[in-house]
Motif scaffolding. Structure first.
Motif, mmCIF file in Angstrom:
data_model
loop_
_atom_site.group_PDB
_atom_site.id
_atom_site.type_symbol
_atom_site.label_atom_id
_atom_site.label_comp_id
_atom_site.label_asym_id
_atom_site.label_seq_id
_atom_site.Cartn_x
_atom_site.Cartn_y
_atom_site.Cartn_z
ATOM 1 N N GLU A 17 0.781 -1.227 0.041
ATOM 2 C CA GLU A 17 -0.071 0.012 0.095
ATOM 3 C C GLU A 17 0.963 1.275 -0.153
ATOM 4 O O GLU A 17 1.925 1.063 0.305
ATOM 5 N N GLY A 18 0.371 2.522 -0.341
ATOM 6 C CA GLY A 18 0.942 3.694 -0.421
ATOM 7 C C GLY A 18 1.919 3.953 -1.500
ATOM 8 O O GLY A 18 2.962 4.848 -1.557
ATOM 9 N N ARG A 19 2.114 2.875 -2.633
ATOM 10 C CA ARG A 19 2.995 3.025 -3.694
ATOM 11 C C ARG A 19 2.317 3.538 -5.081
ATOM 12 O O ARG A 19 2.931 3.600 -5.925
#
Length: 63
Positions: free
Chosen positions: A31-33
């Motif tokens: 997540e967060g990429r």
């Protein structure tokens, strides 16, 4: 899409020429990429390319 042994995917439906993105799933470890955004963009680019082919759908795609 498999990235570093983890699978991310996009769930969509296509009905009567309308593509609806229902859900993107990215493993917590990834997540967060920007993976969900990239999946969504790729799906929409694919659909835009598909819609450009038949003349009756060209009005749906920004030129």
């Amino acid at each position: 899409m498999t990235l570093e042994g983890h699978t991310a995917f996009i769930d969509y439906k296509l009905r009567l020429g309308v593509m609806t993105v229902l859900h993107t799933q990215v493993p917590k470890e990834r997540e967060g990429r920007g993976i969900a955004g990239a999946l969504s963009k790729r799906a929409l680019e694919y659909m835009a390319a598909y819609l450009k082919k038949p003349p009756e759908y060209q009005y749906l795609v920004k030129h």
